[in-house]
Design an enzyme around this catalytic site. Sequence first.
Site, PDB file in Angstrom:
ATOM      1  CG  LEU A  72      -1.976  -1.042   1.376  1.00 61.42           C
ATOM      2  CD1 LEU A  72      -2.720  -0.874   2.705  1.00 61.42           C
ATOM      3  CD2 LEU A  72      -2.966  -0.987   0.222  1.00 61.42           C
ATOM      4  CG  ASP A  73       0.432   4.305  -2.891  1.00 61.95           C
ATOM      5  OD1 ASP A  73       1.277   3.528  -3.379  1.00 61.95           O
ATOM      6  OD2 ASP A  73      -0.485   4.836  -3.549  1.00 61.95           O
ATOM      7  CE  LYS A  74       5.399   8.848   4.823  1.00 60.53           C
ATOM      8  NZ  LYS A  74       6.371   9.958   4.677  1.00 60.53           N
ATOM      9  NE  ARG A 126      -2.239   8.609  -4.656  1.00 54.94           N
ATOM     10  CZ  ARG A 126      -0.962   8.751  -4.315  1.00 54.94           C
ATOM     11  NH1 ARG A 126      -0.226   7.684  -3.988  1.00 54.94           N
ATOM     12  NH2 ARG A 126      -0.416   9.945  -4.307  1.00 54.94           N
TER      13      ARG A 126
END
Length: 336
Positions: free
Chosen positions: A152-154, A254
Amino acid sequence: MADSPTQLSVSAETVDIAAPEGAAGERLDRVLAAAFDGRSRSFLKRLIEDGCVADAGSGATIIEPSYRVKPGDTFRVTVPAPAEPRPQGEAIPLDVVYEDAHLIVIDKPAGLVVHPAPGNPTGTLVNALIAHCSDSLTGIGGERRPGIVHRLDKDTSGLMVCAKTAAAHEALTDQFSSRAVDRAYAALVWGAPRPSSGEVEGNIGRSPRNRKKMAVRTTGGKPALTRYRTLEAFGDAAALVECRLATGRTHQIRVHMAHIGHAVMGDPVYGGGATRGRKGKLTPDALDRIRDLPGQALHARILGFVHPDSGEKLIFESDLPENMAELRHFLSCTGN
């Protein structure tokens, strides 16, 4: 006819595999997967892409899993020995949703980087996992990313599954590669999508204008498909949507939501949907909460997969994190 796997020429890490009769024209990854007992096609595909397979006669490295096997081909496959993880364990609290001897499911907070990388050598999920799971992660998934099956992205919060054994890592990776994992994300986005549910399809690749960003590409890139549905609309200023991934490209949700004009709120990279008209319909409290977001308002809320040992289908759900729940509350005060 080729030798059986037990009769192959084997050294400590290298195996020579002769293409069997009737294999001409078949994909290399399929042929190798059939020859290796207990190894999945996705595992062999990764070995090929990592340069671990060569033509045994010429020594030329083959890096295309789709290479078409020719009559008489013999392949030299090098299986890297498990490596000790270099990152050190750190006492970082984990929100453990489920754990057994094979895997661990955690609810990752926004702001936590998944694995060490330039700029984030410590303080990552990997460091926390090493401390939590002790030596059971040794060599699983590579020395820099032990236990990591997906990312997962930060600044994306939510559910992640991590492997605690090599067998679990391979089985879970295979499920993600074959898109057999059930994943749903909740996102607070600018504007109310029309139609309220649908699909966003478009190849995703590096942006030609900014190589640090991804973009929907008309040429190049990799196929990507996101399915969305509106869970709650806040007038036409904002919405809570659920997104499900049919593919797993970098920053896919996104990029796709921004592409259709409904960027995820708080997204520092792909934002831009905060038009004057939309912002003008929100309460001051909602605008304050948006400004306070640490990053994109995106949360991995559902994760389902088949347990690699028991074969049981497991499904986990996670509530919205506090900052997204508060923002949702104040958005609900928005007028039409």
